[in-house]
Design an enzyme around this catalytic site. Structure first.
Site, PDB file in Angstrom:
ATOM      1  N   HIS A   1       0.819  -1.223   0.000  1.00 37.80           N
ATOM      2  CA  HIS A   1       0.000   0.000   0.000  1.00 37.80           C
ATOM      3  C   HIS A   1       0.854   1.276   0.000  1.00 37.80           C
ATOM      4  O   HIS A   1       0.385   2.333   0.433  1.00 37.80           O
ATOM      5  CB  HIS A   1      -0.965   0.016   1.190  1.00 37.80           C
ATOM      6  CG  HIS A   1      -1.845  -1.189   1.258  1.00 37.80           C
ATOM      7  ND1 HIS A   1      -2.747  -1.502   0.267  1.00 37.80           N
ATOM      8  CD2 HIS A   1      -1.956  -2.186   2.185  1.00 37.80           C
ATOM      9  CE1 HIS A   1      -3.382  -2.620   0.588  1.00 37.80           C
ATOM     10  NE2 HIS A   1      -2.902  -3.060   1.729  1.00 37.80           N
TER      11      HIS A   1
ATOM     12  N   HIS B   1      -4.946  -0.580   7.577  1.00 40.00           N
ATOM     13  CA  HIS B   1      -4.756  -0.921   6.169  1.00 40.00           C
ATOM     14  C   HIS B   1      -3.499  -1.728   5.884  1.00 40.00           C
ATOM     15  O   HIS B   1      -3.564  -2.789   5.275  1.00 40.00           O
ATOM     16  CB  HIS B   1      -4.782   0.359   5.330  1.00 40.00           C
ATOM     17  CG  HIS B   1      -5.015   0.134   3.876  1.00 40.00           C
ATOM     18  ND1 HIS B   1      -5.926  -0.785   3.391  1.00 40.00           N
ATOM     19  CD2 HIS B   1      -4.464   0.715   2.768  1.00 40.00           C
ATOM     20  CE1 HIS B   1      -5.920  -0.755   2.064  1.00 40.00           C
ATOM     21  NE2 HIS B   1      -5.051   0.138   1.663  1.00 40.00           N
TER      22      HIS B   1
HETATM   23 FE   LIG Z   1      -7.528  -2.016   4.298  1.00 37.09          FE
END
Ligand SMILES: [Fe+2]
Length: 465
Positions: free
Chosen positions: A329, A356
């Site tokens: 990410h 996340h």
């Molecule tokens: Fe996520």
């Protein structure tokens, strides 16, 4: 040049540059502890943590969250499966025998071939601070009783302890994380949840049954203390492939209500609350945030409304981190950083919690807001007006990772505690899951940015930036 020749000087300059680069790149500490590498496996449907409570139309998936802006309200939610049943919550203070009633509403939704149970939401208001309340749901069929504690009145020195969990899911590791949080001696009183709840969207047709199992799994805690919800990417559930499911966040917004209207937000995906001495702003990584978008307009006003003499601790929650040195990410939060970071620095946000990324990371106080496209000044700098950025996306879903730089990072599962002592100090700690046990792996004393804005960097990085 006496005593120091130009070649020696050049050597020193080069050495300093090399050391600076090395320090910057390596930043703080990367823990040598690495969790076992296998992919997180969801607990089976037959698992005891997913047990359906006995009795006809028994309420299940009971959960509570703050129901107003000041901490005197509570939203009580539950699901009944056989029929709608009663929307009533009966509640009473521990100090009183007088039973009170509140009426809620019931909702259902369909998602492709799944039809939800009857989802009840009932807001209780005008609660007394610092009080234990009992509450009962399932009136008329199978009654179930729970309790919660209300927070102290909003005020600058109200001590309060928040737990922090992100990306929990429903794997065996999720169960360990929740168990460790429950057993933490610091005893969190409210959880700041950083998005990605059930991961039901990993199943065929986004199987809603996995929303139900998740609701039953976490009930053992969230029926007794409010969890403050942040939306994650696994809540989007926009599935045009299923042809008819084109409304984003459909299961999440039906199942998890928040008091967004109390903070003049038009959307439940972003809102704020006050709790004790904290002002908590919840943002949506997956809603428009560019200048003049509704979320941006709301945040501008919201930050101006924060009165640090009343709520010294300014905390922001969002799912996708703005600073993330893992490959996973990487840079996903960059567009939002460009837009929101100047505001966070201007208004001296104490800390930004994100999820996340399925690992742990804590930054020092840094900012990158000087760049104006003509000055080339686009380097991250230490900034005592900037928040600390903490990623706790390590509830229970595993994924590959690779580190780069930060104050502290570790590829483990775990949870955190933010323990506010008074208007100037808060003790933060992160607790890794280690072979079935929990242990404190990272910690920091936070100095409040408004009342005590001294350098609270941790020693490991002080010389490097
Ligand atoms: Fe996520």
């Amino acid at each position: 040049m006496d005593g120091l020749g130009s070649s020696s000087l050049s050597f020193i300059v080069v050495l300093v540059l090399v050391l600076n680069v090395a320090l910057f790149c390596n930043g703080g500490k990367t823990s040598s502890f690495v969790r076992k590498a296998e992919l997180g496996v969801d607990m089976p449907l037959s698992s005891d943590v997913f047990q359906v409570p006995p009795g006809y139309n028994a309420p299940q998936q009971v959960h509570i969250t703050q129901g107003d802006h000041e901490g005197r309200g509570m939203i009580v939610s539950w699901v009944t499966m056989d029929e709608p049943g009663s929307n009533t919550v009966i509640y009473w203070s521990e100090k009183s025998t007088r039973r009170m009633k509140a009426e809620g509403q019931v909702y259902t939704y369909k998602f492709y071939d799944y039809t939800s149970g009857y989802i009840h939401h009932c807001t209780i208001t005008n609660l007394k601070y610092n009080t234990k309340y009992y509450y009962v749901v399932g009136i008329g069929h199978t009654r179930r009783k729970f309790w919660f504690l209300t927070p102290p009145p909003v005020g600058p020195d109200a001590a309060y302890t928040f737990g922090i969990i992100g990306d929990l899911g429903q794997t065996y590791d999720s169960n360990l994380t929740l168990t460790h949080y429950e057993r933490n001696f610091q005893q969190g009183k409210t959880v700041l949840f950083l998005g990605d709840l059930s991961y039901a969207d990993r199943y065929a047709n986004n199987d809603g049954v996995r929303w139900d199992t998740w609701g039953r799994f976490v009930e053992r805690r969230v029926a007794y203390e409010p969890w403050i919800w942040t939306v994650g990417n696994h809540e989007i559930e926009l599935n045009p492939i299923l042809n008819i499911e084109t409304t984003p966040f459909k299961p999440y917004t039906h199942r998890y209500h928040v008091p967004h209207e109390a903070s003049s937000s038009i959307d439940p995906l972003w809102y704020s609350i006050k709790r004790a001495s904290a002002y908590i702003i919840v943002l949506s990584s997956y809603s428009a945030f560019s200048p003049y978008s509704p979320q941006w307009l709301w945040l501008q006003l919201e930050l101006q409304n924060v009165d640090r003499s009343q709520t010294p601790w300014l905390i922001v929650l969002m799912h996708a981190p703005l600073y993330n040195s893992y490959y996973d990410h990487y840079m996903e939060g960059e567009p939002m950083r460009v837009v929101f970071e100047p505001l966070f620095v201007q208004f001296k946000v104490d800390v930004v919690f994100s999820g996340h990324v399925h690992a742990y990371e804590r930054s020092e106080r840094v900012s990158n807001i000087a760049y104006n496209i003509t000055n080339g000044d686009c380097t991250i700098k230490r900034d005592q007006s900037a928040p600390v950025y903490i990623t706790i996306g390590d509830g229970g879903i595993s994924k590959a990772w690779l580190p780069n730089y930060s104050a502290y990072r570790e590829a483990s599962f775990g949870h955190a505690i933010f323990d506010i002592k008074n208007r100037t100090h808060a003790y933060y700690s992160w607790h890794r899951n280690r072979h079935g046990y929990s242990e404190e792996a990272d910690s920091m004393w936070f100095y409040n940015r408004y009342w005590y804005p001294f350098d609270d960097s941790t020693a490991s990085i002080q010389s490097s930036m």
